[in-house]
Design an enzyme around this catalytic site. Structure first.
Site, mmCIF file in Angstrom:
data_model
loop_
_atom_site.group_PDB
_atom_site.id
_atom_site.type_symbol
_atom_site.label_atom_id
_atom_site.label_comp_id
_atom_site.label_asym_id
_atom_site.label_seq_id
_atom_site.Cartn_x
_atom_site.Cartn_y
_atom_site.Cartn_z
ATOM 1 N N GLU A 41 0.950 -1.008 0.105
ATOM 2 C CA GLU A 41 0.114 -0.054 -0.136
ATOM 3 C C GLU A 41 0.872 1.295 0.053
ATOM 4 O O GLU A 41 0.426 2.161 -0.782
ATOM 5 C CB GLU A 41 -0.850 0.206 1.224
ATOM 6 N N ASP A 45 0.684 3.855 -3.117
ATOM 7 C CA ASP A 45 0.127 5.113 -2.710
ATOM 8 C C ASP A 45 1.278 6.202 -3.651
ATOM 9 O O ASP A 45 0.878 7.052 -4.214
ATOM 10 C CB ASP A 45 0.322 5.538 -1.367
ATOM 11 N N ASP A 114 -7.063 1.052 0.559
ATOM 12 C CA ASP A 114 -6.036 0.640 0.789
ATOM 13 C C ASP A 114 -5.503 -0.572 -0.101
ATOM 14 O O ASP A 114 -4.549 -0.651 -0.661
ATOM 15 C CB ASP A 114 -5.546 -0.003 2.378
ATOM 16 N N GLU A 117 -4.540 0.550 -3.489
ATOM 17 C CA GLU A 117 -3.087 0.982 -3.643
ATOM 18 C C GLU A 117 -2.181 -0.075 -3.453
ATOM 19 O O GLU A 117 -1.109 -0.046 -4.170
ATOM 20 C CB GLU A 117 -2.658 1.959 -2.367
#
Length: 229
Positions: A41, A45, A114, A117
């Site tokens: 994650e 991101d 989440d 990502e």
């Protein structure tokens, strides 16, 4: 590999060479504290922000830095990622702990966001940056086409803060007045208080953030009525 995961790969537009990465990207911390998607994650991101930034920069050559920043924020925020996760059917493939399963974690906004990502991070490690970027831009194609410098409005809290700062007025104060119900179906009553006029605006939302945004929107509306834009 299960049929559900194969269908997810079809929707993602990527077949994993290392399918352990796919499994890891879909494993929430509640299912495993040691082997979960938190590190993926983190990677995803950063990659998402880069890919969307480059795409917006190329698509809107006349946009200012502030407009580009707001457009990017509207695309990479949790709400948008959760919507995308739902569209891709990510929730049906998540590995969750018993508590999250019982509370409907596969539908929870933060968990879906989440996981999206984490999937970006997993695709990057599996196939490299170019393949990952192509997948991400395909997922966001419709949203990238719709967003514009004019449509990417500031969120209410930011707009309110900047309005007050621009007039050298005190910033608002937010306070949670009451929380109703049990997680994950809680409702928050939040007050936004302005020293300007000693006014308070109360709103309710499914999260503290949403309630604060709604209260800030009401405060901003009142200020504009009193003073104009």
């Amino acid at each position: 590999m299960s049929v559900d995961l194969e269908r997810l790969e079809d929707r993602l537009g990527h077949r994993f060479s290392n399918r352990d990465l796919l499994t890891l990207a879909l494993t929430h911390r509640s299912a495993s504290r040691r082997q979960n998607n938190e590190r993926l994650e983190f990677l995803g991101d950063s990659l998402l922000s880069e890919f969307i930034s480059v795409a917006l920069f190329k698509m809107h050559p006349a946009a200012t830095e502030g407009q580009l920043t707001r457009m990017r924020a509207s695309l990479v925020r949790g709400v948008t990622l959760a919507e995308l996760g739902s569209e891709l059917g990510v929730g049906n493939c998540l590995a969750l702990g018993g508590g999250e399963l019982k509370s409907g974690g596969f539908r929870r906004e933060s968990i879906l966001a989440d996981a999206v990502e984490a999937l970006i991070g997993a695709i990057y490690l599996d196939a490299g940056q170019r393949a990952c970027e192509q997948c991400v831009l395909h997922w966001f194609a419709g949203r990238l086409a719709e967003v514009s410098p004019d449509s990417a409005d500031k969120d209410p809290k930011t707009a309110l803060q900047e309005w007050l700062q621009g007039r050298q007025l005190p910033l608002p104060e937010y306070q949670v007045l009451e929380v109703h119900g049990q997680a994950p179906k809680q409702q928050f009553d939040v007050e936004c208080r302005l020293q300007e006029g000693d006014k308070a605006f109360v709103a309710t939302g499914a999260s503290r953030r949403k309630a604060e945004q709604a209260a800030a929107r009401a405060a901003m509306s009142w200020l504009e009525q009193q003073h104009g834009r």
